[in-house]
Write a protein that holds these residues in place. Structure first.
Motif, mmCIF file in Angstrom:
data_model
loop_
_atom_site.group_PDB
_atom_site.id
_atom_site.type_symbol
_atom_site.label_atom_id
_atom_site.label_comp_id
_atom_site.label_asym_id
_atom_site.label_seq_id
_atom_site.Cartn_x
_atom_site.Cartn_y
_atom_site.Cartn_z
ATOM 1 N N LYS A 143 0.833 -1.200 0.000
ATOM 2 C CA LYS A 143 0.000 0.000 0.000
ATOM 3 C C LYS A 143 0.867 1.250 0.000
ATOM 4 C CE LYS A 143 -1.686 1.900 3.637
ATOM 5 N NZ LYS A 143 -2.401 2.209 4.903
ATOM 6 N N SER A 144 1.842 1.303 0.900
ATOM 7 C CA SER A 144 2.741 2.457 0.985
ATOM 8 C C SER A 144 3.527 2.628 -0.300
ATOM 9 C CB SER A 144 3.696 2.291 2.170
ATOM 10 O OG SER A 144 2.989 2.249 3.390
ATOM 11 N N SER A 145 4.002 1.518 -0.863
ATOM 12 C CA SER A 145 4.767 1.584 -2.110
ATOM 13 C C SER A 145 3.920 2.144 -3.239
ATOM 14 C CB SER A 145 5.290 0.189 -2.484
ATOM 15 O OG SER A 145 6.177 -0.300 -1.507
ATOM 16 N N GLY A 160 0.855 -1.763 -9.064
ATOM 17 C CA GLY A 160 -0.244 -2.248 -8.250
ATOM 18 C C GLY A 160 -1.288 -1.158 -8.109
ATOM 19 N N ILE A 161 -2.231 -1.365 -7.189
ATOM 20 C CA ILE A 161 -3.325 -0.425 -6.953
ATOM 21 C C ILE A 161 -3.383 -0.105 -5.466
ATOM 22 C CG2 ILE A 161 -5.837 -0.096 -7.047
ATOM 23 C CD1 ILE A 161 -5.895 -2.037 -9.419
ATOM 24 N N LEU A 194 -8.589 -6.340 -7.352
ATOM 25 C CA LEU A 194 -8.721 -5.177 -8.235
ATOM 26 C C LEU A 194 -7.794 -5.279 -9.437
ATOM 27 C CD1 LEU A 194 -9.012 -2.271 -5.630
ATOM 28 C CD2 LEU A 194 -10.847 -3.317 -6.984
ATOM 29 N N MET A 195 -6.585 -5.790 -9.202
ATOM 30 C CA MET A 195 -5.627 -5.940 -10.301
ATOM 31 C C MET A 195 -6.102 -6.975 -11.318
ATOM 32 S SD MET A 195 -2.090 -5.733 -8.070
ATOM 33 C CE MET A 195 -0.973 -6.175 -9.410
ATOM 34 N N ILE A 244 -5.432 2.028 -15.824
ATOM 35 C CA ILE A 244 -6.005 2.913 -14.801
ATOM 36 C C ILE A 244 -5.479 2.613 -13.390
ATOM 37 C CG2 ILE A 244 -8.090 3.294 -16.167
ATOM 38 C CD1 ILE A 244 -9.596 1.485 -14.172
ATOM 39 N N TRP A 245 -4.556 1.681 -13.263
ATOM 40 C CA TRP A 245 -4.043 1.333 -11.935
ATOM 41 C C TRP A 245 -3.489 2.548 -11.181
ATOM 42 C CZ3 TRP A 245 -0.805 -3.840 -12.258
ATOM 43 C CH2 TRP A 245 -1.676 -4.896 -12.566
ATOM 44 N N GLY A 246 -2.776 3.393 -11.890
ATOM 45 C CA GLY A 246 -2.079 4.495 -11.232
ATOM 46 C C GLY A 246 -2.995 5.505 -10.558
#
Length: 215
Positions: free
Chosen positions: A122-124, A137-138, A167-168, A175-177
């Motif tokens: 998540k942080s990454s 990732g998302i 989600l991935m 649209i991941w970003g």
């Protein structure tokens, strides 16, 4: 899993929130990549508002990665003591700083970011999104965990890693970003624990709205 037709329809279905929130800066009030990394670590299981409140004085004492790397846990703790799990986070931050040494060495890939103490997926994803690098990732924060099952995109789960994985599988990488932060902002502003459904730009495709508001 797709409750509203073909998977690609989600790009169209989610377009209103992508347009509404695209490019909006993360609520953490950072001024550079070094500050972002530190604040992301501090914000784990704490609020962005709390981290924003303690950060100005923190960065006066530790203005860059080199200064943080030359310090120690004992010196850092008084400046982050209002943050949850501050002792553990102090250890993480000193180790990160001593590993990286300078801002120019901050990694911007999932594998190298998650290798650092206190920085998970998540942080990454947040760091990579804010740095403008291609997503791997998302973002799946607590708001995304609440919003995505509510609208009917994925089954309900409190596991952020599982939410991201689902989600991935469903959403195209194009649209991941942005989609993670779009869900997050929607959850912060509209799709709150007590949702403001009438204000939601995607209520027409939302399972919760269809069940609770239209019947």
């Amino acid at each position: 899993m797709d409750l509203f037709g073909e998977t690609n329809n989600w790009v169209t279905n989610l377009a209103p929130i992508l347009e509404k929130y695209k490019g909006r800066k993360h609520p953490l009030e950072y001024k550079n990549l070094y500050q972002l990394v530190v604040m992301v670590v501090l914000s784990a299981q704490d609020s962005d508002a709390n981290v924003n409140a303690i950060s100005p004085s923190l960065f006066e004492i530790f203005p860059n990665m080199k200064r943080l790397a030359s310090s120690n846990v004992e010196n850092l703790i008084p400046h982050i003591s209002k943050v949850r799990n501050f002792a553990t986070k102090a250890n993480w931050l000193i180790e990160i700083a001593q590993t990286i040494q300078e801002e120019k060495n901050i990694p911007l890939a999932m594998e190298t970011l998650t290798a650092l103490k206190g920085i998970g997926r998540k942080s990454s994803n947040v760091i990579m999104r804010e740095a403008g690098v291609p997503p791997e990732g998302i973002i799946a924060d607590l708001h995304v965990i609440r919003v995505t099952p509510r609208i009917g995109l994925i089954p309900e789960t409190q596991d952020g890693i599982k939410v991201e994985k689902l989600l991935m599988q469903i959403l195209p990488k194009t649209i991941w970003g942005e989609i993670g932060m779009a869900f997050s902002f929607l959850g912060r502003e509209i799709c709150r624990p007590k949702p403001k459904c009438e204000e939601c730009p995607i209520n027409t495709i939302c399972t919760y709205y269809k069940i609770n508001k239209l019947n």
